[in-house]
Design an enzyme around this catalytic site. Structure first.
Site, PDB file in Angstrom:
ATOM      1  N   ASN A 184      29.324 -34.275 -58.394  1.00  0.00           N
ATOM      2  CA  ASN A 184      27.944 -34.392 -57.897  1.00  0.00           C
ATOM      3  C   ASN A 184      27.035 -33.454 -58.672  1.00  0.00           C
ATOM      4  O   ASN A 184      27.483 -32.753 -59.578  1.00  0.00           O
ATOM      5  CB  ASN A 184      27.905 -34.117 -56.391  1.00  0.00           C
ATOM      6  CG  ASN A 184      28.482 -32.741 -56.088  1.00  0.00           C
ATOM      7  OD1 ASN A 184      27.949 -31.729 -56.507  1.00  0.00           O
ATOM      8  ND2 ASN A 184      29.615 -32.711 -55.377  1.00  0.00           N
ATOM      9  N   ASP A 214      33.501 -35.632 -50.989  1.00  0.00           N
ATOM     10  CA  ASP A 214      34.126 -36.081 -49.730  1.00  0.00           C
ATOM     11  C   ASP A 214      35.411 -36.849 -49.983  1.00  0.00           C
ATOM     12  O   ASP A 214      36.314 -36.851 -49.139  1.00  0.00           O
ATOM     13  CB  ASP A 214      33.147 -36.968 -48.944  1.00  0.00           C
ATOM     14  CG  ASP A 214      31.965 -36.160 -48.457  1.00  0.00           C
ATOM     15  OD1 ASP A 214      32.200 -35.039 -47.970  1.00  0.00           O
ATOM     16  OD2 ASP A 214      30.819 -36.630 -48.586  1.00  0.00           O
ATOM     17  N   LYS A 273      44.359 -42.084 -70.083  1.00  0.00           N
ATOM     18  CA  LYS A 273      43.028 -42.700 -69.993  1.00  0.00           C
ATOM     19  C   LYS A 273      43.151 -44.183 -69.633  1.00  0.00           C
ATOM     20  O   LYS A 273      43.963 -44.898 -70.235  1.00  0.00           O
ATOM     21  CB  LYS A 273      42.283 -42.535 -71.320  1.00  0.00           C
ATOM     22  CG  LYS A 273      40.850 -43.007 -71.231  1.00  0.00           C
ATOM     23  CD  LYS A 273      40.108 -42.815 -72.526  1.00  0.00           C
ATOM     24  CE  LYS A 273      38.707 -43.381 -72.416  1.00  0.00           C
ATOM     25  NZ  LYS A 273      38.028 -43.425 -73.703  1.00  0.00           N
ATOM     26  N   PHE A 325      26.100 -25.441 -45.057  1.00  0.00           N
ATOM     27  CA  PHE A 325      24.890 -26.025 -45.644  1.00  0.00           C
ATOM     28  C   PHE A 325      24.823 -27.494 -45.278  1.00  0.00           C
ATOM     29  O   PHE A 325      25.848 -28.120 -44.998  1.00  0.00           O
ATOM     30  CB  PHE A 325      24.894 -25.861 -47.174  1.00  0.00           C
ATOM     31  CG  PHE A 325      24.356 -24.528 -47.611  1.00  0.00           C
ATOM     32  CD1 PHE A 325      25.087 -23.372 -47.391  1.00  0.00           C
ATOM     33  CD2 PHE A 325      23.114 -24.430 -48.219  1.00  0.00           C
ATOM     34  CE1 PHE A 325      24.590 -22.135 -47.761  1.00  0.00           C
ATOM     35  CE2 PHE A 325      22.605 -23.194 -48.600  1.00  0.00           C
ATOM     36  CZ  PHE A 325      23.338 -22.044 -48.376  1.00  0.00           C
ATOM     37  N   LYS A 335      26.047 -31.219 -37.593  1.00  0.00           N
ATOM     38  CA  LYS A 335      27.051 -30.557 -38.450  1.00  0.00           C
ATOM     39  C   LYS A 335      27.433 -29.193 -37.879  1.00  0.00           C
ATOM     40  O   LYS A 335      28.595 -28.779 -37.945  1.00  0.00           O
ATOM     41  CB  LYS A 335      26.500 -30.364 -39.870  1.00  0.00           C
ATOM     42  CG  LYS A 335      26.815 -31.567 -40.740  1.00  0.00           C
ATOM     43  CD  LYS A 335      26.258 -31.486 -42.124  1.00  0.00           C
ATOM     44  CE  LYS A 335      26.284 -32.893 -42.708  1.00  0.00           C
ATOM     45  NZ  LYS A 335      25.552 -33.039 -43.922  1.00  0.00           N
ATOM     46  N   LYS A 340      31.323 -28.794 -37.194  1.00  0.00           N
ATOM     47  CA  LYS A 340      32.083 -27.944 -38.122  1.00  0.00           C
ATOM     48  C   LYS A 340      32.321 -26.527 -37.590  1.00  0.00           C
ATOM     49  O   LYS A 340      32.774 -25.659 -38.332  1.00  0.00           O
ATOM     50  CB  LYS A 340      31.363 -27.891 -39.471  1.00  0.00           C
ATOM     51  CG  LYS A 340      31.144 -29.300 -40.064  1.00  0.00           C
ATOM     52  CD  LYS A 340      30.994 -29.279 -41.558  1.00  0.00           C
ATOM     53  CE  LYS A 340      30.768 -30.672 -42.097  1.00  0.00           C
ATOM     54  NZ  LYS A 340      31.081 -30.786 -43.510  1.00  0.00           N
TER      55      LYS A 340
HETATM   56  N1  CTP Z   1      31.901 -29.108 -46.782  1.00  0.00           N
HETATM   57  C1  CTP Z   1      33.164 -28.650 -47.057  1.00  0.00           C
HETATM   58  N2  CTP Z   1      34.149 -29.517 -47.411  1.00  0.00           N
HETATM   59  C2  CTP Z   1      33.892 -30.845 -47.490  1.00  0.00           C
HETATM   60  C3  CTP Z   1      32.587 -31.321 -47.214  1.00  0.00           C
HETATM   61  C4  CTP Z   1      31.624 -30.423 -46.875  1.00  0.00           C
HETATM   62  O1  CTP Z   1      33.400 -27.436 -47.006  1.00  0.00           O
HETATM   63  N3  CTP Z   1      34.861 -31.660 -47.823  1.00  0.00           N
HETATM   64  C5  CTP Z   1      30.866 -28.145 -46.357  1.00  0.00           C
HETATM   65  C6  CTP Z   1      29.786 -27.899 -47.386  1.00  0.00           C
HETATM   66  O2  CTP Z   1      30.103 -26.810 -48.196  1.00  0.00           O
HETATM   67  C7  CTP Z   1      28.574 -27.632 -46.482  1.00  0.00           C
HETATM   68  C8  CTP Z   1      28.835 -28.461 -45.242  1.00  0.00           C
HETATM   69  O3  CTP Z   1      30.235 -28.697 -45.231  1.00  0.00           O
HETATM   70  O4  CTP Z   1      28.532 -26.296 -46.077  1.00  0.00           O
HETATM   71  C9  CTP Z   1      28.104 -29.770 -45.179  1.00  0.00           C
HETATM   72  O5  CTP Z   1      28.310 -30.505 -46.355  1.00  0.00           O
HETATM   73  P1  CTP Z   1      27.644 -31.929 -46.532  1.00  0.00           P
HETATM   74  O6  CTP Z   1      28.096 -32.517 -47.800  1.00  0.00           O
HETATM   75  O7  CTP Z   1      26.159 -31.826 -46.283  1.00  0.00           O
HETATM   76  O8  CTP Z   1      28.235 -32.684 -45.288  1.00  0.00           O
HETATM   77  P2  CTP Z   1      29.404 -33.691 -45.107  1.00  0.00           P
HETATM   78  O9  CTP Z   1      30.376 -33.090 -44.148  1.00  0.00           O
HETATM   79  O10 CTP Z   1      29.957 -34.126 -46.420  1.00  0.00           O
HETATM   80  O11 CTP Z   1      28.664 -34.868 -44.353  1.00  0.00           O
HETATM   81  P3  CTP Z   1      27.710 -36.018 -44.936  1.00  0.00           P
HETATM   82  O12 CTP Z   1      28.151 -36.255 -46.353  1.00  0.00           O
HETATM   83  O13 CTP Z   1      27.978 -37.128 -44.011  1.00  0.00           O
HETATM   84  O14 CTP Z   1      26.329 -35.502 -44.809  1.00  0.00           O
END
Ligand code: CTP
Length: 409
Positions: free
Chosen positions: A219, A288, A298, A335, A349, A353
């Site tokens: 990302n 995710d 490859k 975050f 969240k 979390k």
């Molecule tokens: N985070 C994490 N591990 C993951 C996904 C997220 O530690 N696999 C943490 C990020 O570092 C951040 C928070 O969770 O502090 C939220 O991340 P975000 O990407 O906004 O949320 P998601 O849980 O991925 O939810 P969504 O993509 O549905 O918004």
């Protein structure tokens, strides 16, 4: 009493005084930035220079910056016959930056043949030295021995950095980063050290999940916010572990960086640090999902079209949720980068979390990935703080201010 003889306590408001010693080195011009950095932190700065330093930068520069007299010679101050003693007495710390090999040697031997070295010998408060010189002079056994002697006597060192030197050589000898020198001096003075004795864990940057040895899922995260938080926590006295996905950023001064690539690696690397930390800030943009079966060769067009057009994915562990589920007394900060319903999503969240605070931001506009500034909301269980648009470095301190308050609750 002469105004220069006021003790640190008498200068009012507990304002600390740092005596900056400037010696004869091409890096002497950087002392002006160091003076400004200390002043920005509320420190009163006085400057003492060697005669050789005046060949590189003039006392007028420092006089203008500090609005204080700048002394060079032992008998410069007609109204104060024992100027070296009063300078030493009013200093809460003396910082010599840059410090040449010659001055290092004199300090190690107790030679006092000019105002700077005489003042240093009379000093009873802490001394910080940031050496700068040619790489061979820096590595010379005599210099190493002198540094060792001074270190044993309790002198704090900000080691020289590696790089291209003014003399054309490459190696260790460059004056350390100005921020690092200012941070070490503030640390020695105990200024802004509200995280002293605390452990802080920060995750930052993107994770990278391989499809094959060439391609990956990742990302746009630059890691800037997480790095800014790690740097600010270290500046505020914490012992900091930064678990970072791949970024183009330099390791912040005084921070222990653990480099990782995948979400699974990030979880494994953060686990130990989480157990002993007081504050954990999860600023990483973790992928995710990851490819279920990354190819070890490859994937070629024509040969592996099916594998390329439908990559089977599996869910990655949620680093924050997994660790926070087992939290004891840690303050957990997450975050949320959202494009819509920012506060509602952040609240959800927070609960899902087990976080104590979510730093929410809206990434649908111009701010967010890679920018220097951001606009965030600090979402807690009972309150939402609307933080104005600010530099990420300023947001870092605001997030830590709030984490410190939560620690004290
Ligand atoms: N985070 C994490 N591990 C993951 C996904 C997220 O530690 N696999 C943490 C990020 O570092 C951040 C928070 O969770 O502090 C939220 O991340 P975000 O990407 O906004 O949320 P998601 O849980 O991925 O939810 P969504 O993509 O549905 O918004």
């Amino acid at each position: 009493m002469d105004s220069t003889q006021a003790t640190a306590q008498e200068t009012g408001c507990n304002r600390k005084t740092v005596l900056v010693g400037v010696t004869g080195c091409i890096a002497a011009y950087k002392s002006a930035e160091i003076v400004r950095g200390l002043q920005k932190a509320g420190v009163r700065v006085k400057v003492v220079m060697t005669e050789h330093a005046c060949e590189f930068v003039g006392p007028t520069t420092f006089r203008a910056l500090t609005r204080e007299p700048v002394a060079v010679k032992l008998f410069d101050e007609p109204g104060d016959p024992i100027h070296h003693i009063s300078l030493a007495q009013e200093a809460d710390a003396m910082l010599i930056a840059p410090c040449t090999a010659n001055v290092l040697a004199k300090l190690a031997c107790g030679i006092a043949d000019d105002l700077l070295t005489t003042t240093a010998l009379a000093l009873t408060s802490p001394m910080i030295i940031a050496p700068a010189m040619n790489v061979h002079m820096y590595e010379n056994a005599a210099t190493r021995k002198n540094m060792g002697v001074l270190h044993t006597r309790g002198v704090h060192f900000v080691e020289a950095a590696d790089g291209y030197l003014a003399c054309g050589d490459t190696g260790k000898g460059r004056l350390a980063d100005v921020d690092a020198i200012v941070a070490e001096t503030l640390k020695v003075l105990g200024i802004g050290c509200d995280l002293a004795g605390r452990h802080v864990l920060v995750t930052a940057g993107p994770t990278v999940e391989a499809i094959d040895p060439v391609r990956y899922i990742s990302n746009h995260s630059s890691g800037k916010t997480g790095y800014a938080i790690a740097a600010a926590a270290a500046r505020r006295g914490a012992e900091v572990t930064l678990v970072s996905g791949p970024t183009a950023l330099e390791a912040p001064f005084g921070v222990h960086v653990v480099d990782v690539r995948t979400a699974c690696d990030m979880l494994a690397a953060a686990e130990e640090a989480f157990k002993i930390c007081d504050v954990a800030v999860f600023a990483a943009a973790v992928s995710d999902m990851r490819p279920k079966n990354p190819a070890d060769r490859k994937l070629k067009k024509g040969e592996a079209d099916e594998a390329l057009s439908s990559i089977e994915l599996v869910e990655n562990p949620d680093v924050l949720a997994t660790l926070a589920a087992a939290k004891t007394s840690q303050v957990v900060v997450g975050f949320a980068a959202e494009t819509n319903d920012v506060l509602e999503n952040a609240q959800a969240k927070l609960a899902r979390k087990h976080a104590d605070m979510i730093v929410a931001n809206d990434v649908s506009g111009e701010l967010g990935f890679g920018t220097e500034e951001n606009k965030v909301w600090l979402v807690g269980a009972d309150e939402v703080e609307d933080v104005p648009r600010l530099a990420k470095t300023e947001i870092a301190d605001i997030v830590l201010d709030r984490a410190v308050r939560l620690l004290e609750d």
